[in-house]
Design a protein around this motif. Structure first.
Motif, PDB file in Angstrom:
ATOM      1  N   ASN A  71       0.811  -1.223   0.000  1.00  0.00           N
ATOM      2  CA  ASN A  71       0.000   0.000   0.000  1.00  0.00           C
ATOM      3  C   ASN A  71       0.842   1.269   0.000  1.00  0.00           C
ATOM      4  O   ASN A  71       0.458   2.273  -0.603  1.00  0.00           O
ATOM      5  CB  ASN A  71      -0.934   0.009   1.217  1.00  0.00           C
ATOM      6  CG  ASN A  71      -2.064  -0.987   1.063  1.00  0.00           C
ATOM      7  OD1 ASN A  71      -2.474  -1.297  -0.044  1.00  0.00           O
ATOM      8  ND2 ASN A  71      -2.562  -1.507   2.175  1.00  0.00           N
ATOM      9  N   THR A  72       1.953   1.234   0.702  1.00  0.00           N
ATOM     10  CA  THR A  72       2.847   2.380   0.728  1.00  0.00           C
ATOM     11  C   THR A  72       4.188   1.988   0.125  1.00  0.00           C
ATOM     12  O   THR A  72       4.563   0.817   0.137  1.00  0.00           O
ATOM     13  CB  THR A  72       3.063   2.884   2.171  1.00  0.00           C
ATOM     14  OG1 THR A  72       3.576   1.799   2.968  1.00  0.00           O
ATOM     15  CG2 THR A  72       1.753   3.366   2.772  1.00  0.00           C
ATOM     16  N   ARG A  73       4.908   2.939  -0.395  1.00  0.00           N
ATOM     17  CA  ARG A  73       6.181   2.638  -1.040  1.00  0.00           C
ATOM     18  C   ARG A  73       7.225   2.186  -0.026  1.00  0.00           C
ATOM     19  O   ARG A  73       7.417   2.839   1.010  1.00  0.00           O
ATOM     20  CB  ARG A  73       6.705   3.853  -1.808  1.00  0.00           C
ATOM     21  CG  ARG A  73       7.962   3.539  -2.616  1.00  0.00           C
ATOM     22  CD  ARG A  73       8.545   4.770  -3.299  1.00  0.00           C
ATOM     23  NE  ARG A  73       9.641   4.389  -4.182  1.00  0.00           N
ATOM     24  CZ  ARG A  73      10.905   4.199  -3.759  1.00  0.00           C
ATOM     25  NH1 ARG A  73      11.211   4.372  -2.478  1.00  0.00           N
ATOM     26  NH2 ARG A  73      11.845   3.832  -4.619  1.00  0.00           N
ATOM     27  N   MET A  74       7.874   1.077  -0.338  1.00  0.00           N
ATOM     28  CA  MET A  74       8.997   0.617   0.463  1.00  0.00           C
ATOM     29  C   MET A  74      10.291   1.081  -0.195  1.00  0.00           C
ATOM     30  O   MET A  74      10.398   1.097  -1.421  1.00  0.00           O
ATOM     31  CB  MET A  74       9.010  -0.915   0.561  1.00  0.00           C
ATOM     32  CG  MET A  74       7.789  -1.525   1.208  1.00  0.00           C
ATOM     33  SD  MET A  74       7.918  -3.311   1.221  1.00  0.00           S
ATOM     34  CE  MET A  74       7.982  -3.662  -0.546  1.00  0.00           C
ATOM     35  N   ARG A  75      11.252   1.418   0.625  1.00  0.00           N
ATOM     36  CA  ARG A  75      12.561   1.798   0.104  1.00  0.00           C
ATOM     37  C   ARG A  75      13.261   0.566  -0.454  1.00  0.00           C
ATOM     38  O   ARG A  75      13.220  -0.516   0.144  1.00  0.00           O
ATOM     39  CB  ARG A  75      13.396   2.393   1.239  1.00  0.00           C
ATOM     40  CG  ARG A  75      14.730   2.970   0.807  1.00  0.00           C
ATOM     41  CD  ARG A  75      15.489   3.483   2.022  1.00  0.00           C
ATOM     42  NE  ARG A  75      16.777   4.061   1.639  1.00  0.00           N
ATOM     43  CZ  ARG A  75      17.723   4.368   2.518  1.00  0.00           C
ATOM     44  NH1 ARG A  75      17.522   4.173   3.815  1.00  0.00           N
ATOM     45  NH2 ARG A  75      18.871   4.892   2.108  1.00  0.00           N
ATOM     46  N   ARG A  76      13.878   0.699  -1.606  1.00  0.00           N
ATOM     47  CA  ARG A  76      14.637  -0.423  -2.160  1.00  0.00           C
ATOM     48  C   ARG A  76      15.780  -0.793  -1.229  1.00  0.00           C
ATOM     49  O   ARG A  76      16.504   0.078  -0.738  1.00  0.00           O
ATOM     50  CB  ARG A  76      15.197  -0.073  -3.544  1.00  0.00           C
ATOM     51  CG  ARG A  76      14.154   0.131  -4.622  1.00  0.00           C
ATOM     52  CD  ARG A  76      14.803   0.379  -5.968  1.00  0.00           C
ATOM     53  NE  ARG A  76      13.827   0.793  -6.958  1.00  0.00           N
ATOM     54  CZ  ARG A  76      13.122  -0.049  -7.723  1.00  0.00           C
ATOM     55  NH1 ARG A  76      13.319  -1.351  -7.585  1.00  0.00           N
ATOM     56  NH2 ARG A  76      12.244   0.407  -8.599  1.00  0.00           N
ATOM     57  N   GLU A  77      15.949  -2.095  -1.000  1.00  0.00           N
ATOM     58  CA  GLU A  77      17.008  -2.528  -0.093  1.00  0.00           C
ATOM     59  C   GLU A  77      18.393  -2.166  -0.635  1.00  0.00           C
ATOM     60  O   GLU A  77      19.327  -1.954   0.139  1.00  0.00           O
ATOM     61  CB  GLU A  77      16.892  -4.031   0.161  1.00  0.00           C
ATOM     62  CG  GLU A  77      15.661  -4.388   0.992  1.00  0.00           C
ATOM     63  CD  GLU A  77      15.545  -5.859   1.277  1.00  0.00           C
ATOM     64  OE1 GLU A  77      15.079  -6.210   2.371  1.00  0.00           O
ATOM     65  OE2 GLU A  77      15.913  -6.667   0.396  1.00  0.00           O
ATOM     66  N   ALA A  78      18.509  -2.083  -1.948  1.00  0.00           N
ATOM     67  CA  ALA A  78      19.802  -1.726  -2.544  1.00  0.00           C
ATOM     68  C   ALA A  78      20.258  -0.340  -2.101  1.00  0.00           C
ATOM     69  O   ALA A  78      21.458  -0.068  -1.995  1.00  0.00           O
ATOM     70  CB  ALA A  78      19.714  -1.788  -4.064  1.00  0.00           C
ATOM     71  N   THR A  79      19.314   0.554  -1.819  1.00  0.00           N
ATOM     72  CA  THR A  79      19.688   1.905  -1.416  1.00  0.00           C
ATOM     73  C   THR A  79      20.280   1.945  -0.012  1.00  0.00           C
ATOM     74  O   THR A  79      20.999   2.882   0.336  1.00  0.00           O
ATOM     75  CB  THR A  79      18.480   2.860  -1.476  1.00  0.00           C
ATOM     76  OG1 THR A  79      17.482   2.417  -0.545  1.00  0.00           O
ATOM     77  CG2 THR A  79      17.889   2.892  -2.874  1.00  0.00           C
TER      78      THR A  79
END
Length: 237
Positions: A71-79
Motif C-alpha cells: 500500500n505504501t512505497r517501500m525503500r529499495r534494499e539496494a539503497t
C-alpha cells in the motif's frame, strides 16, 4: 465470515502463466488472489565452492519486493546497501524448500538460481514464491533434459506452499492480507505433491492454539497443496 467471503477451506484463485520472460531458462508469473510473484530460474555451469568437485548440483533462491508491491512505497534494499532480515529469511526458506524436491546427484554439478520478485503483495508472498519457483525450476530442468545435459529427471516431486491460520477463532486456509494482519495464529506449510512435509512455520500472533487447531490447519494445508500441485502440473504439462 471471512473478509473475502470464502469458505474456511477455500483457496484464493490461482493462475500460473509460464514463459513470462524471454531470457530465463524457466519463468512464470504466479497469481494467488491479489498476490502476484514473478519467478525465474537461471542455469549456471558452476556450483558454490563448498560443493565443488562433489558431483552434486545446487538450487538456491533470491527474493525481493518491488517498492510499490504494498500500500505504501517501500525503500529499495539496494539503497541501504544490505538486505533486510525478513528478505534473507524468506529467500533461505525458498532455497531449502526447493532443494528438498531435487535429486542433486541427477542434477549434476551445476547451479540453478530461482529469483522471486513480488510485483504485488496481498498476503502469502513466500508461499506463492515457493509454488511459482518450483514451476520455473521445472521448466529450466526440462530444457536441460531436452538438451541431453541431464539424463534422469532430478525433480522428485512438486514442491508447493500455503498459509493457514486461526482467524476469528476458526482455522482457515490461504490467508490474504486482511486475515493475515489480524490472525491469532499464522502458519506456513511447505510440502511435496505427495503431501510429505518439508517445513512448517507456525506462531501465535496474540493468541495461542491447541493441538486440535494445529491438526485442522495441517488438514487444510494438505488440501491447499494438493490443489497447488495440480496447478503446477497443469502449467508445466
Amino acid at each position: 465470515m471471512r473478509p473475502s467471503g470464502r469458505d474456511l477451506s477455500e483457496m484464493r484463485a490461482v493462475s500460473i502463466e509460464t514463459g513470462f520472460t524471454k531470457h530465463a531458462e524457466g519463468s512464470c508469473l504466479i497469481k494467488v488472489g491479489e498476490t502476484h510473484v514473478l519467478c525465474t530460474a537461471t542455469i549456471e555451469e558452476r556450483v558454490p565452492p563448498f560443493i565443488k568437485g562433489s558431483g552434486l548440483g545446487w538450487v538456491t533462491a533470491e527474493y525481493g519486493m518491488l517498492p510499490r508491491a504494498t500500500n505504501t512505497r517501500m525503500r529499495r534494499e539496494a539503497t541501504s546497501g544490505k538486505q533486510g532480515g525478513r528478505t534473507v529469511e524468506i529467500q533461505r526458506l525458498i532455497g531449502r524448500s526447493l532443494r528438498a524436491g531435487v535429486d542433486r546427484v541427477a542434477l549434476g554439478e551445476r547451479q540453478i538460481t530461482v529469483d522471486c520478485d513480488v510485483l504485488q503483495a496481498d498476503g502469502g508472498t513466500r508461499c506463492a514464491a515457493i509454488t511459482g519457483g518450483w514451476v520455473a525450476l521445472r521448466l529450466a530442468v526440462n530444457k536441460l533434459m531436452k538438451a541431453g545435459d541431464v539424463i534422469s529427471d532430478p525433480l522428485l516431486d512438486p514442491v508447493a506452499a500455503v498459509s493457514c491460520g486461526v482467524y476469528a477463532g476458526q482455522a482457515v486456509l490461504d490467508l490474504d492480507y486482511p486475515e493475515d494482519s489480524e490472525a491469532g495464529v499464522d502458519g506456513n506449510f511447505i510440502m511435496t505433491g505427495a503431501k510429505r512435509l518439508i517445513e512448517v512455520q507456525m506462531s501465535a500472533e496474540g493468541s495461542t492454539y491447541s493441538r486440535d487447531q494445529m491438526n485442522q490447519m495441517l488438514d487444510l494445508a494438505e488440501k491447499g497443496v494438493e490443489e497447488l500441485a495440480a496447478a503446477q502440473r497443469a502449467a508445466t504439462a
